[in-house]
Design a protein around this motif. Structure first.
Motif, short mmCIF file in Angstrom:
data_model
loop_
_atom_site.label_atom_id
_atom_site.label_comp_id
_atom_site.label_asym_id
_atom_site.label_seq_id
_atom_site.Cartn_x
_atom_site.Cartn_y
_atom_site.Cartn_z
N PRO A 57 0.65 -0.94 -0.25
CA PRO A 57 0.01 0.41 0.09
C PRO A 57 0.69 1.06 -0.22
CG PRO A 57 -0.52 -1.66 1.42
CD PRO A 57 0.43 -2.22 1.04
N ASP A 58 2.00 1.08 0.53
CA ASP A 58 2.80 2.58 0.41
C ASP A 58 3.87 2.58 -0.46
OD1 ASP A 58 4.91 0.74 0.95
OD2 ASP A 58 5.66 0.93 2.25
N GLY A 59 3.22 1.56 -2.18
CA GLY A 59 4.27 1.64 -3.36
C GLY A 59 5.50 1.23 -3.31
N GLU A 60 5.45 0.71 -2.10
CA GLU A 60 7.54 -0.30 -1.97
C GLU A 60 6.57 -1.51 -2.67
OE1 GLU A 60 9.86 -0.04 0.15
OE2 GLU A 60 9.86 2.13 -0.58
N ILE A 61 7.94 -2.34 -3.02
CA ILE A 61 7.71 -3.73 -4.10
C ILE A 61 8.62 -4.89 -2.78
CG2 ILE A 61 7.78 -5.18 -5.68
CD1 ILE A 61 7.43 -2.62 -7.40
N LEU A 62 7.51 -5.75 -2.68
CA LEU A 62 7.88 -6.69 -1.62
C LEU A 62 8.35 -7.61 -3.02
CD1 LEU A 62 8.04 -8.51 0.70
CD2 LEU A 62 5.79 -8.83 0.53
N HIS A 63 9.55 -8.24 -2.29
CA HIS A 63 10.08 -9.63 -3.38
C HIS A 63 10.03 -10.84 -2.95
CE1 HIS A 63 11.83 -6.85 -6.21
NE2 HIS A 63 11.88 -5.93 -5.43
N VAL A 64 8.80 -11.70 -3.06
CA VAL A 64 8.55 -12.64 -1.47
C VAL A 64 9.54 -13.80 -2.21
CG1 VAL A 64 6.81 -14.43 -0.99
CG2 VAL A 64 6.57 -12.67 -1.80
N PHE A 65 9.88 -13.84 -3.60
CA PHE A 65 10.75 -15.05 -4.18
C PHE A 65 10.43 -14.53 -5.80
CE2 PHE A 65 6.07 -17.57 -3.52
CZ PHE A 65 6.54 -17.17 -4.81
N SER A 66 12.03 -15.51 -5.26
CA SER A 66 12.42 -15.50 -7.74
C SER A 66 13.32 -16.56 -8.04
CB SER A 66 13.08 -13.94 -7.69
OG SER A 66 14.59 -14.63 -7.13
N GLY A 67 12.39 -17.41 -9.06
CA GLY A 67 13.78 -18.43 -9.29
C GLY A 67 13.71 -19.93 -9.47
N LEU A 68 12.48 -19.74 -8.48
CA LEU A 68 12.19 -21.02 -8.01
C LEU A 68 11.55 -22.25 -9.08
CD1 LEU A 68 9.44 -20.87 -4.97
CD2 LEU A 68 11.80 -20.27 -5.07
N ASN A 69 12.30 -23.36 -8.82
CA ASN A 69 12.47 -24.03 -10.24
C ASN A 69 11.69 -25.11 -9.37
OD1 ASN A 69 13.24 -23.07 -12.19
ND2 ASN A 69 15.09 -22.39 -11.28
N PHE A 70 10.58 -26.04 -9.10
CA PHE A 70 10.40 -27.10 -8.45
C PHE A 70 9.35 -27.99 -10.03
CE2 PHE A 70 6.24 -29.02 -6.82
CZ PHE A 70 6.99 -29.06 -5.60
N SER A 71 9.22 -29.00 -9.50
CA SER A 71 8.61 -30.15 -9.99
C SER A 71 7.98 -31.21 -9.04
CB SER A 71 9.67 -30.83 -11.35
OG SER A 71 10.15 -31.97 -10.99
N LEU A 72 7.07 -31.69 -9.41
CA LEU A 72 6.43 -32.65 -9.30
C LEU A 72 5.97 -34.20 -9.68
CD1 LEU A 72 4.37 -33.01 -6.01
CD2 LEU A 72 2.53 -31.73 -6.88
N ASP A 73 5.37 -35.36 -9.44
CA ASP A 73 5.15 -35.89 -10.04
C ASP A 73 4.07 -36.35 -10.12
OD1 ASP A 73 7.68 -36.02 -11.83
OD2 ASP A 73 8.62 -37.89 -10.59
N ARG A 74 3.69 -36.80 -10.91
CA ARG A 74 2.02 -38.23 -10.26
C ARG A 74 2.30 -39.05 -9.47
NH1 ARG A 74 1.45 -37.21 -15.80
NH2 ARG A 74 -0.82 -36.16 -15.90
N GLY A 75 2.05 -39.40 -8.27
CA GLY A 75 1.69 -39.89 -6.95
C GLY A 75 3.02 -39.31 -6.05
N GLU A 76 3.58 -38.22 -6.73
CA GLU A 76 4.25 -37.99 -5.28
C GLU A 76 4.06 -36.56 -4.12
OE1 GLU A 76 8.65 -36.16 -5.80
OE2 GLU A 76 7.25 -35.44 -7.54
N ILE A 77 4.30 -36.76 -2.88
CA ILE A 77 3.85 -35.83 -2.47
C ILE A 77 4.59 -35.61 -1.58
CG2 ILE A 77 3.72 -38.05 -0.30
CD1 ILE A 77 0.55 -36.51 0.83
N VAL A 78 5.11 -33.97 -0.82
CA VAL A 78 5.37 -33.05 -0.65
C VAL A 78 5.49 -31.97 -0.16
CG1 VAL A 78 6.92 -33.25 -3.20
CG2 VAL A 78 5.83 -31.15 -2.60
N ALA A 79 5.94 -31.78 1.55
CA ALA A 79 5.65 -31.00 1.82
C ALA A 79 6.64 -29.40 2.00
CB ALA A 79 6.44 -31.13 3.25
N VAL A 80 5.97 -28.71 2.38
CA VAL A 80 7.02 -26.89 1.67
C VAL A 80 6.25 -26.51 3.49
CG1 VAL A 80 6.66 -24.69 1.23
CG2 VAL A 80 6.20 -27.11 -0.35
N MET A 81 7.55 -26.23 4.00
CA MET A 81 7.50 -25.61 5.66
C MET A 81 8.48 -24.13 4.93
SD MET A 81 8.58 -28.67 7.48
CE MET A 81 7.90 -28.46 8.94
N GLY A 82 8.58 -23.32 6.18
CA GLY A 82 8.79 -22.21 5.49
C GLY A 82 8.77 -21.22 6.66
N ALA A 83 9.45 -20.07 7.19
CA ALA A 83 8.42 -19.11 8.61
C ALA A 83 7.62 -18.64 8.10
CB ALA A 83 9.84 -18.32 9.21
#
Ligand code: ATP
Ligand code: MG
Length: 227
Positions: free
Chosen positions: A17-43
């Motif tokens: 709202p103050d006009g600043e830009i928040l860079h949450v993430f960049s360059g994320l390369n991820f892949s998921l196969d059929r049948g696969e289950i993954v967890a994503v954690m982080g603060a």
């Protein structure tokens, strides 16, 4: 195993709202196969929900691409994305997101009705999936008449009623006590196996993550595989 989801150099910025830009993430390369289950954690605030929303075409990236079943989602218009979400992706949220004025059966039938199926088929299928999640006797209850664990079961039934290939769950046990959360987790794992889903679970809970095949951490704008 065959790939169902892929991100290529995915980035998300938010305009604050103050006009600043928040860079949450960049360059994320991820892949998921059929049948696969993954967890994503982080603060808290690391971008887990943002990432899940991009995987599920609920939001568009600032840069990079998401491929679902080989299709580039960035090339799709809003109507096509809604259709893809409806048919190919099941979402489960921390706070259930059920429609309060609808019964359990109506909440579960809704994605089928939205995909153009007839009422009889939608309600028959809703009853079957409510049975699968252990709620056959509660089909006519409204969310306010259900416990938290039951509401999450309804939400899981709704996520799966159209037979999606991908299940995306954002803190699915976050609003539940430990024991109820464990039962919901077991249900998600059973359904994942039974239906051969490709699943991403966002969680703060170590116990949840260790039941997944892979664990990723989102930290300082990058996604790192931990296990
Ligand atoms: N629509 C938005 N507009 C501006 N900033 C946003 C928006 N959505 C999220 N953010 C910001 O982006 C960052 C990542 O948010 P996100 O909700 O993805 O984090 P999270 O890892 O899911 O956190 P939590 O564990 O608390 O759910 C946070 O700093 C948040 O304030
Ligand atoms: Mg979140």
């Amino acid at each position: 195993m065959s790939e169902i989801l892929r991100t290529v150099d995915l980035a998300k910025d938010y305009l604050l709202p103050d006009g600043e830009i928040l860079h949450v993430f960049s360059g994320l390369n991820f892949s998921l196969d059929r049948g696969e289950i993954v967890a994503v954690m982080g603060a808290s605030g690391s971008g887990k929900t943002t990432f899940l929303n991009l995987l599920g075409a609920l939001d568009r990236p600032t840069a990079g691409k998401v491929f679902l079943d080989g299709e580039d989602l960035s090339a799709k218009n809003a109507v096509s994305l809604a259709r893809i979400r409806n048919v190919k992706i099941g979402f489960v949220f921390q706070s259930f997101h059920l429609l309060p004025e609808f019964t359990a059966a109506e909440n579960v039938a809704l994605p089928m009705l939205m995909s153009g199926r007839g009422r009889a088929e939608a309600f028959r299928r809703a009853a079957e999936v409510l049975g699968e999640v252990g709620l056959a006797g509660k089909a006519r209850c409204r969310p306010a008449q259900l416990s938290g664990g039951e509401m999450q079961r309804v939400a899981i039934a709704r996520a799966l009623v159209n037979g999606p290939a991908v299940l995306l769950a954002d803190e699915p046990t976050g609003n539940l006590d430990w024991k109820t959360g464990e039962a919901i987790l077991r249900l998600l794992l059973d359904l994942h196996e039974k239906r051969g889903l490709a699943s991403v679970l966002v969680t703060h809970n170590e116990k949840v993550s260790i039941l997944c095949e892979k664990i990723f951490f989102l930290e300082r704008g990058a996604l790192e595989r931990a296990v």
